[in-house]
Motif scaffolding. Structure first.
Motif, PDB file in Angstrom:
ATOM      1  N   GLU A   1     -46.917 -73.840  45.720  1.00  0.00           N
ATOM      2  CA  GLU A   1     -45.975 -72.711  45.654  1.00  0.00           C
ATOM      3  C   GLU A   1     -45.848 -72.174  44.237  1.00  0.00           C
ATOM      4  O   GLU A   1     -45.705 -72.949  43.286  1.00  0.00           O
TER       5      GLU A   1
ATOM      6  N   GLU B   1     -46.168 -69.778  49.370  1.00  0.00           N
ATOM      7  CA  GLU B   1     -46.126 -71.239  49.466  1.00  0.00           C
ATOM      8  C   GLU B   1     -46.732 -71.752  50.765  1.00  0.00           C
ATOM      9  O   GLU B   1     -46.053 -72.386  51.573  1.00  0.00           O
TER      10      GLU B   1
ATOM     11  N   HIS C   1     -33.067 -68.095  48.714  1.00  0.00           N
ATOM     12  CA  HIS C   1     -33.914 -67.474  49.736  1.00  0.00           C
ATOM     13  C   HIS C   1     -33.397 -66.072  50.026  1.00  0.00           C
ATOM     14  O   HIS C   1     -32.351 -65.915  50.651  1.00  0.00           O
TER      15      HIS C   1
ATOM     16  N   ASP D   1     -38.913 -71.315  41.589  1.00  0.00           N
ATOM     17  CA  ASP D   1     -39.271 -72.195  42.717  1.00  0.00           C
ATOM     18  C   ASP D   1     -40.779 -72.426  42.676  1.00  0.00           C
ATOM     19  O   ASP D   1     -41.563 -71.468  42.737  1.00  0.00           O
TER      20      ASP D   1
ATOM     21  N   HIS E   1     -40.615 -66.484  50.440  1.00  0.00           N
ATOM     22  CA  HIS E   1     -39.327 -65.774  50.497  1.00  0.00           C
ATOM     23  C   HIS E   1     -39.071 -65.021  49.205  1.00  0.00           C
ATOM     24  O   HIS E   1     -39.493 -65.453  48.125  1.00  0.00           O
TER      25      HIS E   1
ATOM     26  N   THR F   1     -41.861 -65.796  46.621  1.00  0.00           N
ATOM     27  CA  THR F   1     -42.746 -66.957  46.540  1.00  0.00           C
ATOM     28  C   THR F   1     -43.891 -66.802  47.530  1.00  0.00           C
ATOM     29  O   THR F   1     -43.760 -66.139  48.555  1.00  0.00           O
TER      30      THR F   1
HETATM   31 CO    CO Z   1     -39.779 -71.495  48.097  1.00  0.00          CO
END
Ligand code: CO
Ligand code: MF3
Ligand code: CO
Length: 255
Positions: A234, A203, A177, A107, A170, A201
């Protein structure tokens, strides 16, 4: 849900997924030009992820999200839905890519200037990236998430910007997530203590005006209440024995 600690085999798969997500951002850059629609960017990314990477675009049908990427323009904070909107000279757009490869998620997102942008747009994009990097640089075993949130918030507020509180980083892995929630604000000495093998992450969403946001009637797009510009970057991070590894790094992305 408990925070998952990745095994060496899982970490290798996270590295692959992270690299693929980063590659999509590299691929799409040349297409982010005045006159392109966000739908066209979505189509190009979708085809690349599915046909070239043989991976899955995680947003598509995630909780009913209708597209394969998120595109958030100007005062849109996050989760913008690609559509007929045409990007114009001076816009800034966040493109957020999440791919699933071999069961694991990568991500990552970044801001793109469209043509030539005003200093304020350049500034909020730069500060949001600085906030992300300040957080990432702190990641190592023993550090607490509140320490990281505090440092990110401090940097944004010292520059007279604000941090969005309703959305956060997350944990990530087999699920898009996972726990923990990674807040981009907070107090030192609070929150989860990081351990080797965690993946999450960072972000931060940074507004040039007030921090308040609202959700548009489409049920996804988040915008600033005062319509001030917003920016987000991110990365997906792995906690290693002596620090961290950025799983979604791109060449030329170094500080
Ligand atoms: Co994310
Ligand atoms: N990629 C976003 C994040 O960073 C989540 C997007 S959810 C979607 O967590 F459904 F809007 F795609
Ligand atoms: Co994302």
């Amino acid at each position: 849900m408990p925070v998952t600690i990745k095994t060496p085999e899982e970490i290798e798969k996270m590295r692959v997924a992270g690299r693929l997500a980063a590659d999509v951002l590299i691929m799409i850059e040349e297409h982010v030009r005045p006159g392109v629609s966000t739908d066209e960017l979505d189509r190009i990314c979708h085809d690349y992820i599915v046909n070239v990477q043989q991976a899955i675009p995680a947003p598509l049908n995630y909780r009913g999200f209708p597209k394969s990427i998120c595109t958030s323009v100007n005062h849109q904070v996050c989760h913008g839905i690609p559509g007929e909107k045409i990007l114009r000279n001076g816009d800034i757009v966040n493109i957020d890519i999440t791919v699933i490869k071999d069961g694991f998620h990568g991500d990552t997102s970044k801001m793109f200037p469209v043509g030539t942008v005003k200093p304020a747009a350049e500034r909020v994009s730069r500060i949001a990236r600085e906030c992300m990097m300040i957080g990432i640089d702190m990641v190592k075993p023993g550090v607490q998430l509140g320490d990281i949130g505090f440092a990110i918030q401090n940097h944004a507020e010292a520059q007279h910007c604000s941090i969005v509180r309703e959305y956060c980083g997350h944990g990530i892995g087999r699920e898009f997530h996972e726990d923990p929630q990674v807040l981009h604000y907070g107090k030192p000495g609070t929150g989860l203590t990081l351990q080797e093998g965690m993946c999450f992450t960072i972000e931060p969403m940074v507004n040039i005006g007030k921090r308040q946001v609202k959700l548009l009637p489409d049920g996804w797009t988040v915008v600033t209440k005062d319509h001030s510009l917003s920016a987000q970057w991110e990365h997906t991070i792995l906690v290693t024995a002596d620090g961290h590894e950025i799983l979604t790094t791109r060449p030329g992305d170094e500080p």
